[in-house]
Design a protein around this motif. Structure first.
Motif, PDB file in Angstrom:
ATOM      1  N   TYR A  37      33.691  32.877  35.611  1.00 47.64           N
ATOM      2  CA  TYR A  37      34.715  33.205  36.610  1.00 47.64           C
ATOM      3  C   TYR A  37      34.532  32.297  37.653  1.00 47.64           C
ATOM      4  CZ  TYR A  37      36.208  37.687  34.557  1.00 47.64           C
ATOM      5  OH  TYR A  37      36.644  38.859  33.585  1.00 47.64           O
ATOM      6  N   ARG A  38      35.614  32.172  38.395  1.00 43.09           N
ATOM      7  CA  ARG A  38      35.478  31.381  39.702  1.00 43.09           C
ATOM      8  C   ARG A  38      36.694  32.044  40.725  1.00 43.09           C
ATOM      9  NH1 ARG A  38      39.226  26.241  37.607  1.00 43.09           N
ATOM     10  NH2 ARG A  38      41.454  27.222  37.136  1.00 43.09           N
ATOM     11  N   GLN A  39      36.267  31.451  41.959  1.00 42.70           N
ATOM     12  CA  GLN A  39      36.917  32.132  43.047  1.00 42.70           C
ATOM     13  C   GLN A  39      37.282  31.026  44.015  1.00 42.70           C
ATOM     14  OE1 GLN A  39      35.234  35.512  44.800  1.00 42.70           O
ATOM     15  NE2 GLN A  39      37.239  36.218  45.752  1.00 42.70           N
ATOM     16  N   ALA A  40      38.447  30.665  44.247  1.00 45.47           N
ATOM     17  CA  ALA A  40      38.936  29.652  45.221  1.00 45.47           C
ATOM     18  C   ALA A  40      39.175  30.486  46.657  1.00 45.47           C
ATOM     19  CB  ALA A  40      40.062  29.007  44.907  1.00 45.47           C
ATOM     20  N   PRO A  41      39.000  30.016  47.762  1.00 44.85           N
ATOM     21  CA  PRO A  41      39.055  30.282  49.161  1.00 44.85           C
ATOM     22  C   PRO A  41      40.362  31.145  48.992  1.00 44.85           C
ATOM     23  CG  PRO A  41      38.192  28.407  49.208  1.00 44.85           C
ATOM     24  CD  PRO A  41      38.428  28.395  47.966  1.00 44.85           C
ATOM     25  N   GLY A  42      40.565  32.379  49.558  1.00 45.43           N
ATOM     26  CA  GLY A  42      41.793  33.025  49.633  1.00 45.43           C
ATOM     27  C   GLY A  42      42.178  33.774  48.404  1.00 45.43           C
ATOM     28  N   LYS A  43      41.694  33.535  47.139  1.00 40.45           N
ATOM     29  CA  LYS A  43      42.281  33.825  46.245  1.00 40.45           C
ATOM     30  C   LYS A  43      41.220  35.134  45.271  1.00 40.45           C
ATOM     31  CE  LYS A  43      44.840  29.989  45.037  1.00 40.45           C
ATOM     32  NZ  LYS A  43      45.389  28.733  44.009  1.00 40.45           N
ATOM     33  N   GLN A  44      41.897  35.786  44.643  1.00 35.01           N
ATOM     34  CA  GLN A  44      40.821  36.668  43.665  1.00 35.01           C
ATOM     35  C   GLN A  44      40.337  36.074  42.666  1.00 35.01           C
ATOM     36  OE1 GLN A  44      43.747  39.455  42.109  1.00 35.01           O
ATOM     37  NE2 GLN A  44      43.385  40.874  43.745  1.00 35.01           N
ATOM     38  N   GLU A  88      42.903  21.886  42.068  1.00 32.89           N
ATOM     39  CA  GLU A  88      43.099  23.253  41.607  1.00 32.89           C
ATOM     40  C   GLU A  88      41.934  23.886  41.006  1.00 32.89           C
ATOM     41  OE1 GLU A  88      45.458  20.999  41.055  1.00 32.89           O
ATOM     42  OE2 GLU A  88      46.344  21.513  39.208  1.00 32.89           O
ATOM     43  N   ASP A  89      40.913  23.021  40.483  1.00 32.24           N
ATOM     44  CA  ASP A  89      39.742  23.599  39.947  1.00 32.24           C
ATOM     45  C   ASP A  89      38.834  23.813  40.986  1.00 32.24           C
ATOM     46  OD1 ASP A  89      40.166  21.331  37.108  1.00 32.24           O
ATOM     47  OD2 ASP A  89      40.483  23.455  37.605  1.00 32.24           O
ATOM     48  N   MET A  90      39.009  23.692  42.099  1.00 29.62           N
ATOM     49  CA  MET A  90      37.978  23.680  43.259  1.00 29.62           C
ATOM     50  C   MET A  90      37.724  25.334  43.399  1.00 29.62           C
ATOM     51  SD  MET A  90      37.791  21.775  46.894  1.00 29.62           S
ATOM     52  CE  MET A  90      39.455  22.282  47.427  1.00 29.62           C
ATOM     53  N   ALA A  91      36.480  25.717  43.431  1.00 32.82           N
ATOM     54  CA  ALA A  91      36.100  27.124  43.620  1.00 32.82           C
ATOM     55  C   ALA A  91      34.742  27.360  43.402  1.00 32.82           C
ATOM     56  CB  ALA A  91      36.743  27.767  42.487  1.00 32.82           C
ATOM     57  N   VAL A  92      34.295  28.557  43.854  1.00 34.28           N
ATOM     58  CA  VAL A  92      32.935  28.771  43.399  1.00 34.28           C
ATOM     59  C   VAL A  92      32.893  29.580  42.093  1.00 34.28           C
ATOM     60  CG1 VAL A  92      30.918  30.419  44.270  1.00 34.28           C
ATOM     61  CG2 VAL A  92      32.456  29.376  45.947  1.00 34.28           C
ATOM     62  N   TYR A  93      32.101  28.909  41.330  1.00 29.87           N
ATOM     63  CA  TYR A  93      31.875  29.379  39.726  1.00 29.87           C
ATOM     64  C   TYR A  93      30.689  30.523  39.622  1.00 29.87           C
ATOM     65  CZ  TYR A  93      35.459  25.968  38.570  1.00 29.87           C
ATOM     66  OH  TYR A  93      36.547  25.377  38.241  1.00 29.87           O
ATOM     67  N   ALA A 102      26.239  47.027  30.893  1.00 31.17           N
ATOM     68  CA  ALA A 102      25.995  46.297  32.188  1.00 31.17           C
ATOM     69  C   ALA A 102      26.341  44.980  32.272  1.00 31.17           C
ATOM     70  CB  ALA A 102      24.377  46.556  32.924  1.00 31.17           C
ATOM     71  N   ARG A 103      27.041  44.449  33.409  1.00 25.40           N
ATOM     72  CA  ARG A 103      27.339  42.990  33.509  1.00 25.40           C
ATOM     73  C   ARG A 103      26.442  42.399  34.556  1.00 25.40           C
ATOM     74  NH1 ARG A 103      33.214  40.762  32.888  1.00 25.40           N
ATOM     75  NH2 ARG A 103      32.519  40.899  30.820  1.00 25.40           N
ATOM     76  N   PHE A 104      25.599  41.479  34.572  1.00 28.95           N
ATOM     77  CA  PHE A 104      25.052  40.863  35.502  1.00 28.95           C
ATOM     78  C   PHE A 104      25.912  39.491  35.915  1.00 28.95           C
ATOM     79  CE2 PHE A 104      21.475  43.459  35.175  1.00 28.95           C
ATOM     80  CZ  PHE A 104      21.663  44.128  33.898  1.00 28.95           C
ATOM     81  N   TRP A 105      25.768  39.265  37.112  1.00 26.53           N
ATOM     82  CA  TRP A 105      26.341  38.064  37.629  1.00 26.53           C
ATOM     83  C   TRP A 105      25.217  37.138  38.463  1.00 26.53           C
ATOM     84  CZ3 TRP A 105      31.343  37.114  37.221  1.00 26.53           C
ATOM     85  CH2 TRP A 105      32.156  38.285  36.800  1.00 26.53           C
ATOM     86  N   GLY A 106      25.650  35.695  38.254  1.00 20.83           N
ATOM     87  CA  GLY A 106      24.721  34.931  39.191  1.00 20.83           C
ATOM     88  C   GLY A 106      25.187  34.955  40.628  1.00 20.83           C
ATOM     89  N   GLN A 107      24.701  33.995  41.393  1.00 25.02           N
ATOM     90  CA  GLN A 107      24.999  33.693  42.956  1.00 25.02           C
ATOM     91  C   GLN A 107      26.283  32.722  43.225  1.00 25.02           C
ATOM     92  OE1 GLN A 107      22.713  32.157  41.382  1.00 25.02           O
ATOM     93  NE2 GLN A 107      22.940  30.176  42.329  1.00 25.02           N
ATOM     94  N   GLY A 108      26.568  31.994  42.207  1.00 26.06           N
ATOM     95  CA  GLY A 108      27.634  31.144  42.157  1.00 26.06           C
ATOM     96  C   GLY A 108      27.326  29.528  42.661  1.00 26.06           C
ATOM     97  N   THR A 109      28.185  28.763  42.148  1.00 26.71           N
ATOM     98  CA  THR A 109      27.799  27.443  42.641  1.00 26.71           C
ATOM     99  C   THR A 109      29.334  26.743  42.888  1.00 26.71           C
ATOM    100  OG1 THR A 109      26.802  25.379  41.778  1.00 26.71           O
ATOM    101  CG2 THR A 109      27.924  26.456  40.135  1.00 26.71           C
ATOM    102  N   GLN A 110      29.012  25.970  43.982  1.00 24.83           N
ATOM    103  CA  GLN A 110      30.443  25.576  44.320  1.00 24.83           C
ATOM    104  C   GLN A 110      30.950  24.257  43.632  1.00 24.83           C
ATOM    105  OE1 GLN A 110      32.411  26.379  47.129  1.00 24.83           O
ATOM    106  NE2 GLN A 110      33.864  24.979  46.292  1.00 24.83           N
ATOM    107  N   VAL A 111      32.129  24.236  43.350  1.00 24.22           N
ATOM    108  CA  VAL A 111      32.651  22.863  42.937  1.00 24.22           C
ATOM    109  C   VAL A 111      34.002  22.500  43.688  1.00 24.22           C
ATOM    110  CG1 VAL A 111      33.986  22.022  40.886  1.00 24.22           C
ATOM    111  CG2 VAL A 111      32.050  23.425  40.595  1.00 24.22           C
ATOM    112  N   THR A 112      33.693  21.290  44.220  1.00 23.16           N
ATOM    113  CA  THR A 112      34.775  20.660  44.959  1.00 23.16           C
ATOM    114  C   THR A 112      35.300  19.340  44.513  1.00 23.16           C
ATOM    115  OG1 THR A 112      33.469  21.558  47.260  1.00 23.16           O
ATOM    116  CG2 THR A 112      34.952  19.899  47.567  1.00 23.16           C
ATOM    117  N   VAL A 113      36.708  19.340  44.263  1.00 19.23           N
ATOM    118  CA  VAL A 113      37.252  18.429  43.768  1.00 19.23           C
ATOM    119  C   VAL A 113      38.210  17.711  44.876  1.00 19.23           C
ATOM    120  CG1 VAL A 113      38.796  17.636  41.707  1.00 19.23           C
ATOM    121  CG2 VAL A 113      37.439  19.461  41.642  1.00 19.23           C
ATOM    122  N   SER A 114      37.835  16.602  45.239  1.00 20.22           N
ATOM    123  CA  SER A 114      38.468  15.802  46.369  1.00 20.22           C
ATOM    124  C   SER A 114      38.257  14.371  46.225  1.00 20.22           C
ATOM    125  CB  SER A 114      37.907  16.313  47.630  1.00 20.22           C
ATOM    126  OG  SER A 114      38.568  15.652  48.614  1.00 20.22           O
TER     127      SER A 114
END
Length: 115
Positions: A37-44, A88-93, A102-114
């Motif tokens: 999954y991914r989450q961009a700032p201010g988005k679900q 628009e792919d920029m987000a925490v993945y 159960a569903r287990f999650w990682g802590q996330g990794t930031q992808v910045t496209v600029s």
């Protein structure tokens, strides 16, 4: 308990590529489903891709044809190859793994496209 650790994020120019990794603390061969999954700032949080134990894959329309999900059971690692990256792919993945009920999650990794 399953621990997942993402890596491979970073800064990339539009059109560039990254390969994200999701390392699991145990054998992933028994996980029926893994994905990103991914989450961009201010988005679900947004679903990106999934892969089953039998390597059946599914992708969100927004990444289809550009991203490839895969898993290496011998290394207990799942990957997300990201090509032709867009701003628009920029987000925490975040990676996830399903085990039993159960569903287990990682802590996330930031992808910045600029540029």
């Amino acid at each position: 308990q399953v621990q997942l650790v993402e890596s491979g994020g970073g800064l990339v120019q539009p059109g560039g590529s990254l390969r994200l990794s999701c390392d699991a603390s145990g054998s992933i061969s028994s996980f029926p489903l893994m994905g990103w999954y991914r989450q961009a700032p201010g988005k679900q949080r947004e679903w990106v891709a999934t892969i089953t134990r039998f390597d059946v894959t599914n992708y969100a329309d927004s990444v289809k044809g550009r991203f490839t999900i895969s898993r290496d059971n011998a290394k207990n690692t799942m990957y997300l190859q990201e090509n032709s990256l867009k701003p628009e792919d920029m987000a925490v993945y975040y990676c996830f793994a399903d085990k039993l009920l159960a569903r287990f999650w990682g802590q996330g990794t930031q992808v910045t496209v600029s540029s």
